[in-house]
Design a protein around this motif. Structure first.
Motif, PDB file in Angstrom:
ATOM      1  N   LEU A  12      -1.831  11.107  -7.061  1.00 31.60           N
ATOM      2  CA  LEU A  12      -1.209   9.883  -6.553  1.00 31.60           C
ATOM      3  C   LEU A  12       0.276  10.068  -6.308  1.00 31.60           C
ATOM      4  O   LEU A  12       0.833   9.562  -5.331  1.00 31.60           O
ATOM      5  CB  LEU A  12      -1.445   8.740  -7.543  1.00 31.60           C
ATOM      6  CG  LEU A  12      -0.813   7.394  -7.182  1.00 31.60           C
ATOM      7  CD1 LEU A  12      -1.392   6.876  -5.874  1.00 31.60           C
ATOM      8  CD2 LEU A  12      -1.037   6.387  -8.312  1.00 31.60           C
ATOM      9  N   TRP A  13       0.934  10.817  -7.167  1.00 24.54           N
ATOM     10  CA  TRP A  13       2.389  10.964  -7.024  1.00 24.54           C
ATOM     11  C   TRP A  13       2.760  11.660  -5.722  1.00 24.54           C
ATOM     12  O   TRP A  13       3.832  11.422  -5.160  1.00 24.54           O
ATOM     13  CB  TRP A  13       2.974  11.709  -8.217  1.00 24.54           C
ATOM     14  CG  TRP A  13       2.578  13.162  -8.310  1.00 24.54           C
ATOM     15  CD1 TRP A  13       1.530  13.686  -8.996  1.00 24.54           C
ATOM     16  CD2 TRP A  13       3.233  14.274  -7.696  1.00 24.54           C
ATOM     17  NE1 TRP A  13       1.460  15.040  -8.864  1.00 24.54           N
ATOM     18  CE2 TRP A  13       2.508  15.442  -8.063  1.00 24.54           C
ATOM     19  CE3 TRP A  13       4.348  14.405  -6.883  1.00 24.54           C
ATOM     20  CZ2 TRP A  13       2.875  16.707  -7.635  1.00 24.54           C
ATOM     21  CZ3 TRP A  13       4.718  15.669  -6.466  1.00 24.54           C
ATOM     22  CH2 TRP A  13       3.979  16.809  -6.834  1.00 24.54           C
ATOM     23  N   VAL A  14       1.843  12.500  -5.214  1.00 23.03           N
ATOM     24  CA  VAL A  14       2.124  13.173  -3.953  1.00 23.03           C
ATOM     25  C   VAL A  14       2.166  12.168  -2.808  1.00 23.03           C
ATOM     26  O   VAL A  14       3.007  12.248  -1.913  1.00 23.03           O
ATOM     27  CB  VAL A  14       1.072  14.268  -3.684  1.00 23.03           C
ATOM     28  CG1 VAL A  14       1.257  14.871  -2.285  1.00 23.03           C
ATOM     29  CG2 VAL A  14       1.157  15.356  -4.741  1.00 23.03           C
ATOM     30  N   THR A  15       1.283  11.193  -2.826  1.00 24.52           N
ATOM     31  CA  THR A  15       1.259  10.186  -1.757  1.00 24.52           C
ATOM     32  C   THR A  15       2.468   9.278  -1.823  1.00 24.52           C
ATOM     33  O   THR A  15       2.829   8.643  -0.824  1.00 24.52           O
ATOM     34  CB  THR A  15      -0.020   9.337  -1.848  1.00 24.52           C
ATOM     35  OG1 THR A  15      -0.013   8.580  -3.071  1.00 24.52           O
ATOM     36  CG2 THR A  15      -1.261  10.205  -1.813  1.00 24.52           C
ATOM     37  N   LEU A  16       3.098   9.181  -2.998  1.00 24.73           N
ATOM     38  CA  LEU A  16       4.261   8.301  -3.141  1.00 24.73           C
ATOM     39  C   LEU A  16       5.570   8.976  -2.760  1.00 24.73           C
ATOM     40  O   LEU A  16       6.593   8.307  -2.625  1.00 24.73           O
ATOM     41  CB  LEU A  16       4.361   7.793  -4.585  1.00 24.73           C
ATOM     42  CG  LEU A  16       3.212   6.906  -5.077  1.00 24.73           C
ATOM     43  CD1 LEU A  16       3.426   6.529  -6.537  1.00 24.73           C
ATOM     44  CD2 LEU A  16       3.102   5.649  -4.208  1.00 24.73           C
ATOM     45  N   VAL A  17       5.542  10.298  -2.589  1.00 27.79           N
ATOM     46  CA  VAL A  17       6.774  11.010  -2.270  1.00 27.79           C
ATOM     47  C   VAL A  17       7.403  10.521  -0.966  1.00 27.79           C
ATOM     48  O   VAL A  17       8.611  10.236  -0.921  1.00 27.79           O
ATOM     49  CB  VAL A  17       6.526  12.536  -2.224  1.00 27.79           C
ATOM     50  CG1 VAL A  17       7.714  13.260  -1.590  1.00 27.79           C
ATOM     51  CG2 VAL A  17       6.287  13.062  -3.624  1.00 27.79           C
ATOM     52  N   PRO A  18       6.635  10.405   0.166  1.00 27.78           N
ATOM     53  CA  PRO A  18       7.266   9.912   1.397  1.00 27.78           C
ATOM     54  C   PRO A  18       7.879   8.520   1.236  1.00 27.78           C
ATOM     55  O   PRO A  18       8.955   8.242   1.773  1.00 27.78           O
ATOM     56  CB  PRO A  18       6.108   9.898   2.402  1.00 27.78           C
ATOM     57  CG  PRO A  18       5.123  10.877   1.863  1.00 27.78           C
ATOM     58  CD  PRO A  18       5.221  10.751   0.383  1.00 27.78           C
ATOM     59  N   LEU A  19       7.180   7.658   0.460  1.00 30.34           N
ATOM     60  CA  LEU A  19       7.721   6.319   0.238  1.00 30.34           C
ATOM     61  C   LEU A  19       9.023   6.382  -0.542  1.00 30.34           C
ATOM     62  O   LEU A  19      10.003   5.696  -0.206  1.00 30.34           O
ATOM     63  CB  LEU A  19       6.706   5.470  -0.516  1.00 30.34           C
ATOM     64  CG  LEU A  19       7.150   4.048  -0.889  1.00 30.34           C
ATOM     65  CD1 LEU A  19       7.479   3.243   0.367  1.00 30.34           C
ATOM     66  CD2 LEU A  19       6.081   3.347  -1.713  1.00 30.34           C
ATOM     67  N   ALA A  20       9.073   7.209  -1.581  1.00 27.29           N
ATOM     68  CA  ALA A  20      10.290   7.328  -2.385  1.00 27.29           C
ATOM     69  C   ALA A  20      11.442   7.875  -1.556  1.00 27.29           C
ATOM     70  O   ALA A  20      12.582   7.401  -1.655  1.00 27.29           O
ATOM     71  CB  ALA A  20      10.026   8.226  -3.594  1.00 27.29           C
ATOM     72  N   VAL A  21      11.138   8.876  -0.708  1.00 30.55           N
ATOM     73  CA  VAL A  21      12.180   9.442   0.141  1.00 30.55           C
ATOM     74  C   VAL A  21      12.701   8.377   1.104  1.00 30.55           C
ATOM     75  O   VAL A  21      13.917   8.246   1.326  1.00 30.55           O
ATOM     76  CB  VAL A  21      11.641  10.659   0.912  1.00 30.55           C
ATOM     77  CG1 VAL A  21      12.649  11.117   1.967  1.00 30.55           C
ATOM     78  CG2 VAL A  21      11.328  11.803  -0.044  1.00 30.55           C
ATOM     79  N   GLY A  22      11.766   7.598   1.675  1.00 28.82           N
ATOM     80  CA  GLY A  22      12.180   6.540   2.605  1.00 28.82           C
ATOM     81  C   GLY A  22      13.071   5.502   1.943  1.00 28.82           C
ATOM     82  O   GLY A  22      14.057   5.044   2.534  1.00 28.82           O
ATOM     83  N   VAL A  23      12.729   5.130   0.693  1.00 21.40           N
ATOM     84  CA  VAL A  23      13.539   4.133  -0.032  1.00 21.40           C
ATOM     85  C   VAL A  23      14.936   4.676  -0.288  1.00 21.40           C
ATOM     86  O   VAL A  23      15.937   3.959  -0.127  1.00 21.40           O
ATOM     87  CB  VAL A  23      12.846   3.749  -1.356  1.00 21.40           C
ATOM     88  CG1 VAL A  23      13.784   2.918  -2.222  1.00 21.40           C
ATOM     89  CG2 VAL A  23      11.569   2.977  -1.080  1.00 21.40           C
ATOM     90  N   VAL A  24      15.015   5.949  -0.683  1.00 19.90           N
ATOM     91  CA  VAL A  24      16.324   6.544  -0.967  1.00 19.90           C
ATOM     92  C   VAL A  24      17.172   6.603   0.307  1.00 19.90           C
ATOM     93  O   VAL A  24      18.362   6.253   0.305  1.00 19.90           O
ATOM     94  CB  VAL A  24      16.158   7.944  -1.576  1.00 19.90           C
ATOM     95  CG1 VAL A  24      17.509   8.649  -1.667  1.00 19.90           C
ATOM     96  CG2 VAL A  24      15.527   7.856  -2.958  1.00 19.90           C
ATOM     97  N   VAL A  25      16.564   7.032   1.418  1.00 17.68           N
ATOM     98  CA  VAL A  25      17.295   7.114   2.678  1.00 17.68           C
ATOM     99  C   VAL A  25      17.770   5.730   3.105  1.00 17.68           C
ATOM    100  O   VAL A  25      18.932   5.547   3.504  1.00 17.68           O
ATOM    101  CB  VAL A  25      16.420   7.762   3.765  1.00 17.68           C
ATOM    102  CG1 VAL A  25      17.088   7.635   5.135  1.00 17.68           C
ATOM    103  CG2 VAL A  25      16.146   9.221   3.437  1.00 17.68           C
TER     104      VAL A  25
END
Length: 328
Positions: A12-25
């Motif tokens: 699951l954490w792999v699928t959340l990586v793009p979301l986390a990157v988007g939030v940080v950006v």
């Protein structure tokens, strides 16, 4: 058998990586927009005014402490005091903002013209501003239950609500045109509900007006040289219908006065004449047909309405209709 890994086996954490990157950006982008708003507030608000900005991720919201803004020019004097100001803006739309004011009082005065001043105070007010190419594309303000003072009226005004809409429409006069009509530089619309002058009856107000001048108005001098204010339509009405409708031209005089000339139609001519003359209200029934009257005025000095024609009987009235409203 296929060697492609099943989606069910991807952590699951792999699928959340793009979301986390988007939030940080987006957070870093939002921070840049926040800093732009912070800089705009620092350039606008007087020293000592406090504020904080929040609203991540969808908006920018700046909340201030007490605000005291003032402007003193050669012709225009303006001041705004508020207990608190709240500025809302979409991060990527710096040309549009909504401003809420709590416990505000705003005043304007054209110092070269005697009696041309206004003060409006309200517990709650909201303004929206849209700019375009350095001009006011639209400014809208709504005051809830304001108290109003006009420099040329002895009695105060009150209303349930007042809204104003202003647009700058800069244009240059055609040097080859022989028309005496100058281009419209600003447009103003006013609306008010339950508007009362002193002890007068509550009325609805609708006003459409324009400022004309040879070129865009950036100073009083620009407008003073041949410019006018044109009241295209002003209507006062109650639940029975229109009480008064007028149009007029306002022109600045060299003596520091504002001169007004126009025509009005009304179903309450005696009440209107009494109000213009500053006399006590009269008892009057509404006329069956509106009466057209010419009028002139120098705000704060005099106001004259054409008197009744000698020997002409008063207009027939609507006996079953309510009396004319009290105008002041």
């Amino acid at each position: 058998m296929s060697s492609t890994p099943s989606l069910a086996r991807i952590p699951l954490w792999v699928t959340l990586v793009p979301l986390a990157v988007g939030v940080v950006v987006w957070f870093f982008l939002w921070t840049g927009f926040r800093d732009r708003l912070d800089q705009a507030l620092a350039e606008t608000l007087p020293a000592g005014t406090s504020w904080s900005i929040r609203g991540f991720p969808y908006r920018l919201e700046a909340r201030t402490g007490p605000v005291a803004l003032s402007y003193e020019g050669k012709a225009l004097r303006a001041r705004l005091d508020a207990r608190q100001m709240i500025v809302n803006r979409q991060p990527w739309r710096t040309d549009r903002q909504v401003v809420n004011l709590e416990g505000s009082q705003a005043s304007l005065a054209l110092q070269p013209l005697a009696g041309i001043s206004a003060t409006i105070a309200a517990e709650a007010a909201q303004a929206s501003l849209r700019t375009e190419d350095g001009r006011v594309a639209r400014l809208s303000i709504v005051w809830e239950r304001p108290g109003i003072r006009l420099g040329f009226l002895a009695q105060p005004l009150s209303a349930t609500s007042v809204e104003a809409h202003l647009r700058e429409t800069p244009a240059a006069a055609d040097p080859n045109s022989r028309s005496p009509v100058l281009p419209v530089q600003d447009q103003l619309v006013l609306r008010a509900s339950d508007l009362r002058l002193g002890e007068g009856s509550p009325l609805r107000l609708m006003l459409d007006a324009e400022l004309t001048a040879a070129r865009p108005i950036r100073s009083f001098t620009t407008w003073e040289k041949g410019g006018t204010a044109e009241i295209r339509d002003l209507v006062l009405s109650d639940s029975t219908g229109d009480v008064l409708r007028l149009s007029a031209t306002l022109s600045p005089g060299r003596d520091g006065r504002l001169y007004v000339a126009g025509t009005l139609t009304t179903v309450c001519p005696a009440s209107v004449r009494a109000a213009f003359a500053g006399l006590p209200p009269v008892s009057e029934k509404r006329a069956r047909r509106p009466v057209t009257l010419a009028f002139t005025a120098v705000p704060g000095v005099s106001a004259d309405v054409a008197p009744p024609e000698a020997g002409k009987p008063p207009p027939p009235v609507r006996a079953q209709e309510p009396d004319c409203p009290r105008l002041r």
